[in-house]
Scaffold this active site. Structure first.
Site, PDB file in Angstrom:
ATOM      1  CB  ILE A 171      -0.992  -0.031   1.174  1.00  0.00           C
ATOM      2  CG1 ILE A 171      -2.105  -1.029   0.839  1.00  0.00           C
ATOM      3  CG2 ILE A 171      -1.555   1.355   1.470  1.00  0.00           C
ATOM      4  CD1 ILE A 171      -3.121  -1.264   1.899  1.00  0.00           C
ATOM      5  CB  VAL A 197       0.087   1.433  -4.542  1.00  0.00           C
ATOM      6  CG1 VAL A 197      -1.007   2.106  -5.352  1.00  0.00           C
ATOM      7  CG2 VAL A 197       0.444   0.080  -5.148  1.00  0.00           C
ATOM      8  CD  GLU A 198      -2.554   5.331  -1.092  1.00  0.00           C
ATOM      9  OE1 GLU A 198      -2.491   6.441  -1.645  1.00  0.00           O
ATOM     10  OE2 GLU A 198      -3.630   4.754  -0.895  1.00  0.00           O
ATOM     11  CB  THR A 199       3.869   7.944  -0.950  1.00  0.00           C
ATOM     12  OG1 THR A 199       4.253   6.941   0.000  1.00  0.00           O
ATOM     13  CG2 THR A 199       2.605   8.648  -0.515  1.00  0.00           C
TER      14      THR A 199
END
Length: 187
Positions: free
Chosen positions: A57, A60-62
């Site tokens: 996660i 993918v997020e940052t």
């Protein structure tokens, strides 16, 4: 003749590099690194979450870059929305953390994001795919999709997620989750 000798040396270097790359037991970790491992491990143990899911996660997020704020206002490594963060801080009974700290400090952001994932995991009875979708689209949307039958919550039917952004998000998180679990024998 000199040119041919240079080609042979370059070929030998290339073959040597390729051999080292492929014979190295963890060469894929160069392409799929995991940063903040200690923080992820610590908070994953505390909140009983799969650390590879947390890492996927964050990727993918940052892509592990701190200090990020999305156009919609999501903060930090795990891109927590301010309202969600305030609610989670209250529910988790965690020490009061400012939104600036959530944005800038990896450990606080990972702790709160991992707590929130754990909360979603309980809501969706451990259904990893539904948890990922809920992390992106919100638990209310995912519950609605499951109740109305537009999506059954399985990985095999991710293509049926009604919101394209969430569908793509789930696919990307699952991709990185699979890569991490394949590359790293342990966290």
């Amino acid at each position: 003749m000199k040119w041919l000798r240079k080609k042979r040396v370059l070929l030998l270097l290339f073959v040597g590099f390729t051999a080292i790359l492929f014979l190295s037991t963890n060469w894929m970790s160069w392409f799929y690194p995991i940063y903040y491992k200690e923080e992820i491990r610590k908070h994953s143990i505390t909140y009983e979450m799969d650390p590879f899911l947390v890492a996927a996660i964050i990727r993918v997020e940052t892509n592990y870059k701190t200090g990020r704020e999305s156009k919609k206002g999501a903060l930090g490594l795990m891109q927590l929305m301010p309202d969600t963060a305030k609610w989670a801080l209250e529910m988790a009974k965690l020490p009061d953390v400012s939104l600036v700290q959530l944005k800038e400090k990896p450990s606080e952001n990972i702790e709160l994001g991992t707590w929130y994932l754990s909360n979603l995991s309980r809501q969706f009875e451990g259904n990893r795919t539904a948890v990922i979708a809920a992390y992106n689209a919100g638990p209310g949307n995912v519950k609605h999709w499951l109740e109305e039958g537009s999506w059954d919550g399985t990985e095999a039917t991710v293509k049926n997620i009604p919101i394209g952004e969430t569908r793509h998000y789930v696919q990307r998180v699952l991709y990185y989750y699979d890569q991490y679990t394949e590359i790293y024998s342990e966290f």
